[in-house]
Enzyme design. Structure first.
Site, PDB file in Angstrom:
ATOM      1  N   LYS A  15       0.849  -1.200   0.000  1.00  0.00           N
ATOM      2  CA  LYS A  15       0.000   0.000   0.000  1.00  0.00           C
ATOM      3  C   LYS A  15       0.880   1.243   0.000  1.00  0.00           C
ATOM      4  O   LYS A  15       1.505   1.586   1.005  1.00  0.00           O
ATOM      5  CB  LYS A  15      -0.920   0.056   1.224  1.00  0.00           C
ATOM      6  N   CYS A  67      13.263  11.803   6.109  1.00  0.00           N
ATOM      7  CA  CYS A  67      13.531  11.247   7.443  1.00  0.00           C
ATOM      8  C   CYS A  67      14.969  11.516   7.851  1.00  0.00           C
ATOM      9  O   CYS A  67      15.277  11.655   9.018  1.00  0.00           O
ATOM     10  CB  CYS A  67      13.241   9.756   7.441  1.00  0.00           C
ATOM     11  N   GLU A  98      10.123  16.464  14.549  1.00  0.00           N
ATOM     12  CA  GLU A  98      10.369  16.391  13.112  1.00  0.00           C
ATOM     13  C   GLU A  98       9.494  17.435  12.417  1.00  0.00           C
ATOM     14  O   GLU A  98       8.276  17.286  12.362  1.00  0.00           O
ATOM     15  CB  GLU A  98       9.993  14.982  12.639  1.00  0.00           C
ATOM     16  N   GLU A 143      10.572   1.771   9.796  1.00  0.00           N
ATOM     17  CA  GLU A 143      11.479   2.879   9.466  1.00  0.00           C
ATOM     18  C   GLU A 143      10.699   4.161   9.720  1.00  0.00           C
ATOM     19  O   GLU A 143       9.754   4.469   8.984  1.00  0.00           O
ATOM     20  CB  GLU A 143      11.898   2.807   7.981  1.00  0.00           C
TER      21      GLU A 143
HETATM   22  P1  NAD Z   1       2.372   8.402   7.713  1.00  0.00           P
HETATM   23  O1  NAD Z   1       2.760   7.646   8.921  1.00  0.00           O
HETATM   24  O2  NAD Z   1       1.288   9.392   7.815  1.00  0.00           O
HETATM   25  O3  NAD Z   1       1.928   7.412   6.536  1.00  0.00           O
HETATM   26  C1  NAD Z   1       2.766   6.365   6.088  1.00  0.00           C
HETATM   27  C2  NAD Z   1       1.896   5.279   5.483  1.00  0.00           C
HETATM   28  O4  NAD Z   1       1.098   4.718   6.516  1.00  0.00           O
HETATM   29  C3  NAD Z   1       0.930   5.782   4.404  1.00  0.00           C
HETATM   30  O5  NAD Z   1       0.817   4.811   3.392  1.00  0.00           O
HETATM   31  C4  NAD Z   1      -0.373   5.900   5.178  1.00  0.00           C
HETATM   32  O6  NAD Z   1      -1.524   5.782   4.368  1.00  0.00           O
HETATM   33  C5  NAD Z   1      -0.259   4.719   6.121  1.00  0.00           C
HETATM   34  N1  NAD Z   1      -1.093   4.810   7.314  1.00  0.00           N
HETATM   35  C6  NAD Z   1      -1.609   5.924   7.910  1.00  0.00           C
HETATM   36  N2  NAD Z   1      -2.379   5.569   8.962  1.00  0.00           N
HETATM   37  C7  NAD Z   1      -2.327   4.225   9.055  1.00  0.00           C
HETATM   38  C8  NAD Z   1      -2.901   3.268   9.939  1.00  0.00           C
HETATM   39  N3  NAD Z   1      -3.695   3.641  10.933  1.00  0.00           N
HETATM   40  N4  NAD Z   1      -2.605   1.959   9.753  1.00  0.00           N
HETATM   41  C9  NAD Z   1      -1.789   1.573   8.739  1.00  0.00           C
HETATM   42  N5  NAD Z   1      -1.250   2.421   7.859  1.00  0.00           N
HETATM   43  C10 NAD Z   1      -1.504   3.740   8.017  1.00  0.00           C
HETATM   44  O7  NAD Z   1       3.721   9.050   7.156  1.00  0.00           O
HETATM   45  P2  NAD Z   1       3.876  10.021   5.919  1.00  0.00           P
HETATM   46  O8  NAD Z   1       3.373  11.364   6.332  1.00  0.00           O
HETATM   47  O9  NAD Z   1       3.350   9.375   4.684  1.00  0.00           O
HETATM   48  O10 NAD Z   1       5.475  10.053   5.770  1.00  0.00           O
HETATM   49  C11 NAD Z   1       6.289  10.883   6.498  1.00  0.00           C
HETATM   50  C12 NAD Z   1       6.917  10.141   7.673  1.00  0.00           C
HETATM   51  O11 NAD Z   1       7.641   9.019   7.199  1.00  0.00           O
HETATM   52  C13 NAD Z   1       7.926  10.992   8.404  1.00  0.00           C
HETATM   53  O12 NAD Z   1       7.768  10.836   9.791  1.00  0.00           O
HETATM   54  C14 NAD Z   1       9.270  10.414   7.968  1.00  0.00           C
HETATM   55  O13 NAD Z   1      10.332  10.620   8.849  1.00  0.00           O
HETATM   56  C15 NAD Z   1       8.934   8.978   7.812  1.00  0.00           C
HETATM   57  N6  NAD Z   1       9.916   8.335   6.928  1.00  0.00           N
HETATM   58  C16 NAD Z   1      10.864   7.515   7.480  1.00  0.00           C
HETATM   59  C17 NAD Z   1      11.826   6.921   6.668  1.00  0.00           C
HETATM   60  C18 NAD Z   1      12.889   6.002   7.240  1.00  0.00           C
HETATM   61  O14 NAD Z   1      13.470   5.256   6.469  1.00  0.00           O
HETATM   62  N7  NAD Z   1      13.147   6.023   8.541  1.00  0.00           N
HETATM   63  C19 NAD Z   1      11.824   7.171   5.300  1.00  0.00           C
HETATM   64  C20 NAD Z   1      10.853   8.017   4.783  1.00  0.00           C
HETATM   65  C21 NAD Z   1       9.887   8.579   5.602  1.00  0.00           C
END
Ligand code: NAD
Length: 502
Positions: free
Chosen positions: A189, A298, A396, A264
């Site tokens: 997803k 990130c 962040e 991650e």
């Molecule tokens: P997010 O947590 O809002 O969403 C990530 C994914 O999770 C999306 O596909 C979203 O639809 C899904 N999601 C949301 N609610 C959910 C739930 N209740 N159950 C299951 N899935 C759910 O994050 P974002 O805003 O898309 O991305 C930004 C974040 O990602 C930042 O915090 C960033 O640091 C982190 N990030 C980390 C890395 C790493 O490798 N450590 C890399 C890239 C991004």
């Protein structure tokens, strides 16, 4: 003044409509709902996806389960799987311009950067193909005449892969090829904001020869589609990249059926700079580290921890270089900082800056949203006089906002670096070997760069300490992460035991 690259209207760009891939078929969502994605840099709808519900997630999980339990994929030789992954890498490279365009118009990232990410992604698929053939267990011929022990590595089963919007194609490529190399089947997803390139990957994998049901790609919101992917009893493992908050929820959901999780999550990464560093190189890396991907990264080096003796000079030079950064149209090859993912996120970033200013921080450059006539943009921003207890120094921000903090002793720098909940990555700048290694060993982060920042390679593991995550991606153990360990304990010759004659 920041250099502005005004977006050109997308003009005759056609809205691209996507279906989902379930069990080898391209399908609409069960209830026919769709999601529209607006380009953050151009303010117009560019893509339309299916808005799946839990019933769609269940169909995708059932298909992945069947493909694992009955299908050929886990039983194929590693050499056969490896050849398919290599073919996929070639097709990714062949369609790189199309994939990069989709990532740029949906995420707002600069097109030149998106093309670079596609090159990196193809390399990861090739690396996973190589690792596939080296996946092996262990044998123990040392347990006495009567015993031979063999430790098998078996594919763990069905894996839910959930990805964020900031590196749409790169992040799915840090997970999926390794899961496939191990022989797993998957439900993927992507973020509801940037699903297009992952859906095109579905076409690529079909063309490369991945059998039906092995990779299912569903689109929709986290609560509606992601959540069932983390609770369903037929899922064996979850590989999640996203925010720490949703990562925590994912782990709690997984705990109900004790699934394996790989997380991650967020970061608030320090770059520590000493007076003996090559300051010219550091200034360049500081600007790159803070503003790359508009800071929606990130790994962003969003906290500078600068020795007091050079803080004033460093701040002034970074402010001057920030003014030269080209902000604007993601599709212009000259652009260095593109658009911010959504208007709501831009508000959140601006809120951090105004709260920090009220709290005593000084804006050395930028500080406000930029009106370029369409889309949403933020000026590269540098804040000085930031204290370690301020929200902008601990949380962040996920925007092009750099906080400058100061230190006097190495111990103080390490204390500040380790004083927050995250531990994804860090940088240290000094010409002194002892200084670099002391910081490298004592800062609690998954990656520490020395006299460079944000370099990476498929061979090098990546992941976080503390609330930045659990587990590591990439590196030579990446395929093993998607396996279970099984012991075969074999007896040779007559067995003596409780009731058997001795
Ligand atoms: P997010 O947590 O809002 O969403 C990530 C994914 O999770 C999306 O596909 C979203 O639809 C899904 N999601 C949301 N609610 C959910 C739930 N209740 N159950 C299951 N899935 C759910 O994050 P974002 O805003 O898309 O991305 C930004 C974040 O990602 C930042 O915090 C960033 O640091 C982190 N990030 C980390 C890395 C790493 O490798 N450590 C890399 C890239 C991004």
């Amino acid at each position: 003044m920041t250099v502005l690259v005004r977006p050109k209207a997308l003009g005759d760009h056609k809205v691209r409509t996507f279906q989902m891939l379930i069990d080898g078929k391209w399908v609409d969502s069960a209830d026919g709902r769709t999601i529209e994605r607006v380009s953050p840099g151009h303010g117009v709808v560019v893509s339309r996806y299916q808005a799946a519900a839990s019933v769609d997630a269940e169909r995708a999980i059932a298909a992945a389960r069947r493909a694992f339990d009955d299908g050929p994929w886990p039983r194929m030789t590693a050499s056969e799987r490896s050849l398919i992954l290599l073919k996929a890498a070639d097709l990714i490279a062949a369609r790189a311009d199309e994939l990069a365009f989709l990532d740029a118009i949906e995420s707002g990232k600069p097109i030149s950067q998106a093309k670079g990410e596609l090159g990196g992604a193809a390399d990861i698929w090739r690396y996973a193909a190589a690792l596939a053939r080296d996946l092996h267990g262990e044998s123990y011929n040392t347990l006495g005449d009567g015993t031979l022990g063999v430790v098998l590595r078996e594919a763990i089963g069905v894996v839910s892969i959930i990805t964020p919007w900031n590196f749409p194609f790169l992040i799915v490529s840090q997970k999926l090829p390794f899961a496939l190399a191990a022989g797993c089947t998957t439900v993927v997803k992507p973020s509801e904001l940037t699903s297009a390139s992952t859906l095109v990957l579905g076409e690529i994998l079909e063309a490369a020869g991945v059998p039906a049901g092995v990779v299912n790609i569903i689109t929709g919101t986290g609560p509606e589609v992601g959540a069932p992917m983390t609770t369903h009893p037929d899922v064996d493992m979850i590989s999640f990249t996203g925010s720490t908050g949703v990562g925590r929820l994912t782990m709690a959901n997984a705990a109900q059926t004790l699934k394996k999780v790989s997380l991650e999550l967020g970061g608030k990464n320090p770059q520590i700079v000493f007076p003996d560093a090559n300051i010219d190189e550091f200034i360049d890396a500081a600007v790159f580290g803070a503003y790359f991907n508009a800071g929606e990264c990130c790994n962003a080096g969003s906290r500078l921890i600068v020795h007091r003796d050079i803080a004033e000079e460093v701040t002034a030079r970074i402010a001057a270089l920030s003014a030269k950064v080209k902000v604007g149209d993601p599709l212009d090859p000259e652009t260095q900082v593109g658009a911010i993912i959504t208007p709501q996120h831009l508000e959140k970033i601006a809120g951090y800056v105004s709260a920090a200013s009220k709290d005593g921080a000084a804006v050395a450059h930028g500080g406000e949203a930029l009106d370029l006539g369409m889309g949403q943009f933020m000026a590269p921003t540098i804040l000085s006089s930031v204290r370690p207890d301020m929200a902008v120094a601990r949380e962040e921000v996920f925007g092009p906002v750099l906080s400058v903090l100061t230190f006097e002793t190495t111990d103080e720098a390490i204390r500040i670096a380790n004083s927050i909940d995250y531990g994804l990555s860090a940088g240290v700048w000094s010409r002194d070997f002892d200084t670099c290694l002391t910081i490298g060993r004592r800062v609690r982060a998954g990656t520490v760069w020395m006299n460079t920042f944000m370099d990476g390679a498929s061979e090098l593991p990546f992941g976080g300490y503390r609330q930045s995550g659990l587990g590591r991606e990439l590196g030579r153990h990446a395929v093993e992460d998607y396996t279970e360990t099984k012991t075969l304990n074999m007896h040779i010759g007559a067995r003596t035991g409780w009731w058997m004659p001795r």
